[in-house]
Design an enzyme around this catalytic site. Structure first.
Site, PDB file in Angstrom:
ATOM      1  N   LEU A 127       6.343  83.409 -17.934  1.00  0.00           N
ATOM      2  CA  LEU A 127       4.898  83.451 -17.729  1.00  0.00           C
ATOM      3  C   LEU A 127       4.503  84.636 -16.863  1.00  0.00           C
ATOM      4  O   LEU A 127       3.521  85.328 -17.146  1.00  0.00           O
ATOM      5  CB  LEU A 127       4.409  82.146 -17.093  1.00  0.00           C
ATOM      6  CG  LEU A 127       2.913  82.068 -16.804  1.00  0.00           C
ATOM      7  CD1 LEU A 127       2.101  82.181 -18.083  1.00  0.00           C
ATOM      8  CD2 LEU A 127       2.565  80.779 -16.071  1.00  0.00           C
ATOM      9  N   ARG A 163      14.948  82.957  -7.801  1.00  0.00           N
ATOM     10  CA  ARG A 163      16.372  82.864  -7.483  1.00  0.00           C
ATOM     11  C   ARG A 163      17.121  84.147  -7.831  1.00  0.00           C
ATOM     12  O   ARG A 163      18.203  84.405  -7.283  1.00  0.00           O
ATOM     13  CB  ARG A 163      17.010  81.689  -8.230  1.00  0.00           C
ATOM     14  CG  ARG A 163      16.545  80.320  -7.765  1.00  0.00           C
ATOM     15  CD  ARG A 163      17.267  79.217  -8.519  1.00  0.00           C
ATOM     16  NE  ARG A 163      18.695  79.223  -8.244  1.00  0.00           N
ATOM     17  CZ  ARG A 163      19.282  78.492  -7.282  1.00  0.00           C
ATOM     18  NH1 ARG A 163      18.540  77.714  -6.509  1.00  0.00           N
ATOM     19  NH2 ARG A 163      20.575  78.544  -7.101  1.00  0.00           N
ATOM     20  N   LYS A 180       0.118  73.561 -15.432  1.00  0.00           N
ATOM     21  CA  LYS A 180       0.409  72.308 -16.114  1.00  0.00           C
ATOM     22  C   LYS A 180       1.872  72.309 -16.551  1.00  0.00           C
ATOM     23  O   LYS A 180       2.466  73.388 -16.674  1.00  0.00           O
ATOM     24  CB  LYS A 180      -0.546  72.087 -17.287  1.00  0.00           C
ATOM     25  CG  LYS A 180      -0.221  72.866 -18.561  1.00  0.00           C
ATOM     26  CD  LYS A 180      -1.200  72.477 -19.647  1.00  0.00           C
ATOM     27  CE  LYS A 180      -0.821  73.081 -20.984  1.00  0.00           C
ATOM     28  NZ  LYS A 180       0.300  72.433 -21.672  1.00  0.00           N
ATOM     29  N   LYS A 193     -11.373  81.408 -20.567  1.00  0.00           N
ATOM     30  CA  LYS A 193     -11.810  82.176 -21.719  1.00  0.00           C
ATOM     31  C   LYS A 193     -13.304  82.490 -21.628  1.00  0.00           C
ATOM     32  O   LYS A 193     -14.114  81.658 -21.214  1.00  0.00           O
ATOM     33  CB  LYS A 193     -11.500  81.425 -23.019  1.00  0.00           C
ATOM     34  CG  LYS A 193     -10.001  81.339 -23.314  1.00  0.00           C
ATOM     35  CD  LYS A 193      -9.749  80.603 -24.606  1.00  0.00           C
ATOM     36  CE  LYS A 193      -8.260  80.550 -24.922  1.00  0.00           C
ATOM     37  NZ  LYS A 193      -7.706  81.883 -25.212  1.00  0.00           N
ATOM     38  N   ASP A 216       0.586  67.545 -24.396  1.00  0.00           N
ATOM     39  CA  ASP A 216       0.622  68.997 -24.267  1.00  0.00           C
ATOM     40  C   ASP A 216      -0.744  69.637 -24.428  1.00  0.00           C
ATOM     41  O   ASP A 216      -1.022  70.663 -23.803  1.00  0.00           O
ATOM     42  CB  ASP A 216       1.587  69.580 -25.309  1.00  0.00           C
ATOM     43  CG  ASP A 216       1.835  71.067 -25.116  1.00  0.00           C
ATOM     44  OD1 ASP A 216       2.256  71.459 -24.009  1.00  0.00           O
ATOM     45  OD2 ASP A 216       1.607  71.841 -26.061  1.00  0.00           O
ATOM     46  N   HIS A 233      -6.221  70.640 -22.312  1.00  0.00           N
ATOM     47  CA  HIS A 233      -7.075  71.649 -22.937  1.00  0.00           C
ATOM     48  C   HIS A 233      -8.273  71.038 -23.671  1.00  0.00           C
ATOM     49  O   HIS A 233      -9.428  71.388 -23.408  1.00  0.00           O
ATOM     50  CB  HIS A 233      -6.274  72.491 -23.934  1.00  0.00           C
ATOM     51  CG  HIS A 233      -5.154  73.269 -23.320  1.00  0.00           C
ATOM     52  ND1 HIS A 233      -5.212  73.785 -22.041  1.00  0.00           N
ATOM     53  CD2 HIS A 233      -3.951  73.643 -23.802  1.00  0.00           C
ATOM     54  CE1 HIS A 233      -4.100  74.429 -21.775  1.00  0.00           C
ATOM     55  NE2 HIS A 233      -3.311  74.349 -22.822  1.00  0.00           N
TER      56      HIS A 233
END
Length: 484
Positions: free
Chosen positions: A22, A51, A148, A182, A235, A240
């Site tokens: 990400l 790490r 999330k 958005k 998910d 969303h």
């Protein structure tokens, strides 16, 4: 017209998981675009923490490669990239141990805004929060950003909120949902609450139904093992789609401020009625000619996890009583598109008796691709031969309407990270919102698990299972045909 740049105060942004996917794909390339736009003060810094046993020089090389791979046209700005990389530092940190924390504490400044992005799994949130506190790296003015999933059910969400609350107040916690960043999502609020044209019609007297669609052409691929523990409901719907539903259905807030907006969103979630089993369709994609099935991707030949879900919902309040909200989302669909469609009711009486076609005003809000809106209106078909009516869209595609200014519209992650630095929580989820969403979602999941429901199969590259069509067709309605 040039977009107005709103500067922020100097900051130190620490990204835990700074070498992760990400960070490399979204966070750092997005921050570079904000740097190019002039939104990053000279003495601001970005500190990667993970790490990986590399130094700051090695980290800069990694991020330079990430910008080259995941950046847009701006990746050719070599001089700017060099200046941006000068802002980057890196500290190897053990989230569950003590390694690196003293070095991080010495690096983070106390006289600038301090923000900490938890780009890691939720299992590490408590460890990071504890060490930020014990090493006195964070204080009352610091902010944390968490990704999330915010739990996988109500109990785990409550536990997660309690863990974060041990060291951070609610006004310091930014639960990020990139859908809320958005441009079109925010324009939804502008259209509703900034125009006299729409708000008087935004109720059950004039709206027949509302559709929310988030379709993806990609399958679960290498995420199969993770996705099999989640499914489309956890998910996508619980976060969303729930947030889009709240923004489309909420009452006008007293002001455009964080708590005022989130108070109204919370009221919507609490007003959602339980969903009857026959108003839910779950699907799972089969193998295609050149593609694997969901079960093959999940490496679970007996998986009952849904890769698609469609449902019909109702909101029990004065504004929306009797108006159905149809939501659907799925993987391996025919088009990649996210859209909200507001279908208005028929005219009470039409004076055009010779025209037997149903004409309706339809407002569609496209989140992706080609962000924009169009309003379907009825006009006379040009030419002789009487009063023949046709439906045409009044189209506002942002890239066309705003010209050069649209090129500098930040993407969702860019906007939301800058909002963190500004201390603006309006587009972030509050803890009670998350818990209320799970309180509504949990009984739905528990219901189909208790019934041992098996998802309906559908072909990859289709619009989902046939039962999803029937869900809306039996009400005399149809899904809007969407083309990306």
């Amino acid at each position: 017209m040039v977009a107005r740049v709103i500067p922020v105060e100097p900051f130190d942004l620490v990204i835990f998981g700074g070498t992760g996917d990400l960070a490399r794909r979204k966070i750092l390339p997005g921050l570079f675009r904000r740097f190019l736009s002039g939104q990053m003060p000279e003495d601001s810094r970005i500190i990667g923490a993970a790490r990986s046993d590399i130094d700051s020089a090695g980290y800069r090389v990694m991020i330079k490669e990430a910008i080259a791979e995941f950046g847009g046209e701006e990746k050719s700005e070599t001089k700017a990239i060099a200046k941006f990389l000068d802002r980057l530092e890196y500290v190897p940190v053990d989230a569950r141990g003590e390694g690196g924390w003293s070095e991080l504490a010495a690096l983070v400044r106390s006289d600038v805004i301090r923000a900490f992005y938890f780009s890691v799994g939720p299992g590490l949130f408590g460890d990071l929060a504890e060490r930020l506190h014990s090493y006195k790296i964070a204080d009352r003015d610091s902010r944390i950003v968490v990704e999330k999933p915010f739990g996988r059910d109500l109990a785990s969400a409550q536990e997660l909120n309690e863990t974060l609350a041990e060291h951070f107040k609610e006004d310091q916690i930014y639960r990020i949902d990139h859908y809320l960043g958005k441009e079109t999502v925010q324009n939804l609020m502008a259209v509703r609450f900034g125009n006299v044209l729409f708000e008087p019609l935004w109720n059950n007297h004039y709206v027949d139904h509302i559709q929310i669609t988030v379709a993806e052409t990609v399958d679960v691929g290498g995420r199969g093992a993770y996705y099999d523990k989640s499914g489309a409901m956890r998910d996508m719907v619980q976060n969303h789609l729930m947030q889009l539903l709240c923004l489309i259905a909420m009452e006008p807030p007293s002001q455009f401020g964080a708590d005022a907006v989130r108070d109204e969103k919370l009221k919507v979630i609490r007003a959602l009625e339980p969903v009857e089993p026959h108003h839910i369709v779950r699907g799972q994609y089969e193998a295609g000619e050149d593609s694997k099935s969901y079960r093959e991707h999940a490496e679970n030949p007996r998986s009952f996890t849904e890769s698609f879900i469609a449902m019909k919902c109702h909101i029990s309040n004065w504004r929306w009583a009797g108006v159905p909200f149809y939501m659907r989302t799925g993987k391996a669909m025919s088009e990649r598109v996210s859209e909200i469609t507001v279908v208005f009711k028929d005219l009470g009486h039409s004076i055009f008796e010779e025209d037997d076609k149903r004409h309706r005003n339809i407002l569609s809000i496209r989140l992706q691709p080609n962000e924009g809106m169009d309003l379907q209106v009825t006009i006379k078909e040009p030419g002789p031969g009487g009063m023949r009516l046709i439906d045409v869209p009044l189209d506002m595609t942002f890239a066309e309407a705003l010209g050069d200014e649209a090129e500098d519209v930040p993407d969702a992650y860019e906007r939301l990270i800058m909002d963190v630095i500004r201390g603006n929580q309006t587009l972030f989820m509050r803890g009670d919102e998350v818990e209320a969403a799970w309180k509504w979602t949990d009984p739905i999941i528990q219901g189909w698990e208790a019934r041992n429901d098996v998802p309906k199969t559908y072909e990859p590259g289709s619009s989902g299972p046939e039962d999803a069509m029937l869900l809306i067709h039996r009400d005399g309605r149809k899904w809007r045909e969407i083309k990306g």
